[in-house]
Design an enzyme around this catalytic site. Structure first.
Site, PDB file in Angstrom:
ATOM      1  N   LEU A   1       0.852  -1.191   0.000  1.00 12.05           N
ATOM      2  CA  LEU A   1       0.000   0.000   0.000  1.00 12.05           C
ATOM      3  C   LEU A   1       0.886   1.239   0.000  1.00 12.05           C
ATOM      4  O   LEU A   1       1.686   1.426   0.916  1.00 12.05           O
ATOM      5  CB  LEU A   1      -0.820  -0.064   1.302  1.00 12.05           C
ATOM      6  CG  LEU A   1      -1.907   0.952   1.574  1.00 12.05           C
ATOM      7  CD1 LEU A   1      -3.004   0.853   0.528  1.00 12.05           C
ATOM      8  CD2 LEU A   1      -2.497   0.690   2.959  1.00 12.05           C
ATOM      9  N   HIS A   2       0.779   2.076  -1.037  1.00  2.64           N
ATOM     10  CA  HIS A   2       1.576   3.310  -0.998  1.00  2.64           C
ATOM     11  C   HIS A   2       1.038   4.456  -1.831  1.00  2.64           C
ATOM     12  O   HIS A   2       1.584   5.549  -1.797  1.00  2.64           O
ATOM     13  CB  HIS A   2       3.024   3.031  -1.422  1.00  2.64           C
ATOM     14  CG  HIS A   2       3.174   2.826  -2.899  1.00  2.64           C
ATOM     15  ND1 HIS A   2       3.018   1.616  -3.504  1.00  2.64           N
ATOM     16  CD2 HIS A   2       3.457   3.692  -3.903  1.00  2.64           C
ATOM     17  CE1 HIS A   2       3.199   1.725  -4.802  1.00  2.64           C
ATOM     18  NE2 HIS A   2       3.458   2.983  -5.080  1.00  2.64           N
ATOM     19  N   ARG A   3      -0.043   4.230  -2.610  1.00  4.81           N
ATOM     20  CA  ARG A   3      -0.552   5.296  -3.479  1.00  4.81           C
ATOM     21  C   ARG A   3      -1.045   6.475  -2.668  1.00  4.81           C
ATOM     22  O   ARG A   3      -1.805   6.286  -1.693  1.00  4.81           O
ATOM     23  CB  ARG A   3      -1.733   4.808  -4.306  1.00  4.81           C
ATOM     24  CG  ARG A   3      -1.407   3.840  -5.341  1.00  4.81           C
ATOM     25  CD  ARG A   3      -0.917   4.492  -6.605  1.00  4.81           C
ATOM     26  NE  ARG A   3      -0.192   3.454  -7.323  1.00  4.81           N
ATOM     27  CZ  ARG A   3       0.792   3.654  -8.151  1.00  4.81           C
ATOM     28  NH1 ARG A   3       1.209   4.876  -8.410  1.00  4.81           N
ATOM     29  NH2 ARG A   3       1.379   2.660  -8.748  1.00  4.81           N
TER      30      ARG A   3
END
Ligand code: UD1
Ligand code: UDP
Length: 391
Positions: free
Chosen positions: A232-234
Site C-alpha cells: 500500500l503506498h498510493r
C-alpha cells in the site's frame, strides 16, 4: 555511443537492472565482433535522482540486482511535487549538458521520470520512455500527469501492451516520422524470469517470518503458504485518512482468519503514525519494505495479493496469484480482462467481498501472459538500429 539512464524510485531500479543487463550482454557481443566497426560499445551513464534513499528502498536493489553504481547521484530526497521535480531538473540539466549523451532513458511514471524527460527534451536530446502509453485516465494521480507529459516529450516510446499502443494513438502519438512507437513487452517480466530461481534459492523472508512453504511434492515453486500479502503506498490511499483506515480495517479483519503480511512503504508508515492509526490483530504482520528477491518469494507463495502498486499487480498476474487491486481503476487492464485481478477500491466491505470471491475460486489462476521475456533486448536493438540526430 553514450546512453544516459535516469532512475530514482524503487520500481525504476528493478526496471533499469533489466536494461543494464541487456546493454552489458550486447557490449560483450560487440567485443567478440570487434572487427565489425559498426558494433560500437554502449556506454551507459546512470543518474540517480535520490528520490528514494532509505536502504530498503534504494541500496538493497543495487546490491541484490547487481546494478552498476550510479555515475551521478543528485541526492534530491523528499519534497512536495513541484519542489522535488524542480530540484531534479536543475541537477539533471547540469549532468546532461556535461555528458551530452546520444539519448536519455526514463522509466515508468514517477517524478524522476518526468524530470528526466523534461531536462532531456529541453536540451534536444531524444527521450526514450520505457513503459510508455499506460493510462489510468485519472488526472488526480500524480503518476498520470507524469506519464502523459513524458509520452508527449518522447521520441522512442516502448510500450508493454497493445492497450498502451492504442492509448498513445488516441493522443496522436504513433509510429512514424520522428517517432518510434512499438510494443516490446514488459521489462519487469524479463526481471521475473531472470530472478525467479534465485529468489527460490536465496530469499529468506518466509523462513525469517516463520512461514515456511508447505511441501507439496511439486517443488517449492508450486507451493502455497497460508497468508495474504498486501502492499500500500498510493497517495490516493495513504493521504486520505478515511480510505487508509478502511483498507487497514479490512486487512485487520482478514488477518483474524488468515495471516496477512504487509511490507510497509515508508510513506504509508509515516501516514499511519500521523493519523494515529493502529493495527488490531497480531496476525497482521507489518514488516519493513523487503528486497526484490524476498518480494518475489512473498508473492509466489501468497494465497492472494492485495495491492495498489502497479508493478505488484503485474507480478501477481505473471505468477498466477490472484490479485485484489485497492484502487478504482488500473493501467494494467489486461490483468482484469483476463480475470487475474479484481478492482476493489478502498471500501472495507468491497475488499472483504473480493477476498470471498477469491476463496470461492471465481478467479482464474493461470499464467495467460503473452510476455516473451525479451523486452530489454528488443529495446537495445531498436535503439541501436535507429538513426539518432545528435544536436
Ligand atoms: C513514488 C512515485 C510512485 C511510485 C512509488 C514507488 C511519484 C509522484 N510517486 O511514490 O509513482 O509508485 O514511488 O515506490 O514519483 N520516503 C522515505 N524514504 C524513502 C522514500 C520516501 O521515508 O526512501 C517517504 C518520505 O516521507 C516521502 C514519502 O515517502 O515524502 C513519499 O515519497 P515519494 O518518493 O515522494 O513518493 P512515493 O510515495 O514513494
Ligand atoms: N517491491 C519490493 N519490495 C517491497 C515492495 C515492492 O521489492 O517491499 C517491488 C515489487 O516486487 C515490484 C516493485 O517493487 O517489482 C514495485 O514497486 P512499487 O510498488 O514501489 O511501485 P509501483 O510499481 O506502484 O510504481
Amino acid at each position: 555511443m553514450k546512453w544516459a539512464t535516469v532512475v530514482g524510485a524503487r520500481p525504476q531500479f528493478i526496471k533499469a537492472a533489466s536494461l543494464s543487463r541487456a546493454i552489458a550482454r550486447r557490449n560483450e557481443r560487440a567485443l567478440r565482433n570487434r572487427q565489425r566497426a559498426s558494433e560500437k560499445r554502449i556506454e551507459e551513464v546512470l543518474i540517480h535522482t535520490g528520490q528514494h534513499y532509505d536502504y530498503l528502498m534504494d541500496r538493497v536493489f543495487f546490491e541484490e540486482l547487481e546494478i552498476p553504481e550510479p555515475d551521478y547521484h543528485l541526492g534530491v530526497g523528499s519534497a512536495s511535487h513541484g519542489r522535488q521535480t524542480a530540484r531534479m531538473l536543475e541537477g539533471l540539466e547540469e549532468v546532461l549538458e556535461k555528458e551530452r549523451p546520444d539519448l536519455v532513458i526514463v522509466y515508468g511514471d514517477t517524478n524522476s521520470t518526468l524530470a528526466g524527460a523534461l531536462a532531456a527534451a529541453k536540451l534536444h536530446l531524444p527521450v526514450v520512455h520505457v513503459e510508455a502509453g499506460l493510462r489510468s485516465y485519472n488526472r488526480n494521480m500524480p503518476e498520470e500527469i507524469n506519464r502523459v507529459l513524458t509520452d508527449h516529450l518522447s521520441t522512442f516510446l516502448f510500450c508493454p501492451t497493445e492497450t498502451s499502443v492504442r492509448n498513445l494513438k488516441k493522443e496522436g502519438i504513433q509510429d512514424g516520422g520522428a517517432r518510434v512507437v512499438t510494443k516490446v513487452g514488459d521489462v519487469m517480466y524479463d526481471s521475473i524470469l531472470h530472478y525467479s530461481r534465485r529468489a527460490d534459492a536465496k530469499a529468506t523472508v518466509l523462513r525469517d517470518l516463520g512461514f515456511e512453504p508447505e511441501a507439496s511434492g511439486k517443488g517449492s515453486d508450486s507451493t502455497s503458504c497460508d497468508y495474504y500479502l498486501a502492499t500500500l503506498h498510493r497517495a490516493e490511499n495513504t493521504d486520505d485518512r478515511k480510505r487508509l483506515l478502511s483498507i487497514l480495517s479490512a486487512l485487520d479483519e482478514m488477518a483474524k482468519r488468515v495471516p496477512v503480511i504487509l511490507p510497509l512503504h515508508p510513506r504509508t508508515e509515516k501516514r499511519i503514525e500521523a493519523y494515529g492509526l493502529t493495527f488490531k490483530t497480531r496476525r497482521l504482520t507489518v514488516i519493513q519494505p523487503v528486497s526484490y528477491l524476498n518480494m518475489l518469494k512473498l508473492e509466489k507463495h501468497a494465497r492472494a495479493i492485495l495491492t495498489d502498486s502497479g508493478g505488484v499487480q503485474k507480478e501477481a498476474f505473471w505468477l498466477g496469484v490472484p490479485c485484489l487491486t485497492l484502487r478504482e481503476e488500473t493501467e494494467w487492464v489486461e490483468t482484469v480482462q483476463r480475470r487475474g485481478n479484481l478492482l476493489v477500491g478502498a471500501d472495507k466491505e468491497r475488499i472483504l467481498e473480493g477476498v470471498q470471491s477469491i476463496e470461492k475460486r471465481r478467479f482464474l489462476k493461470s499464467r495467460t501472459s503473452m510476455e516473451k521475456g525479451n523486452a530489454s533486448a528488443r529495446i537495445v536493438e531498436t535503439l541501436l538500429s535507429a538513426r539518432l540526430n545528435k544536436p
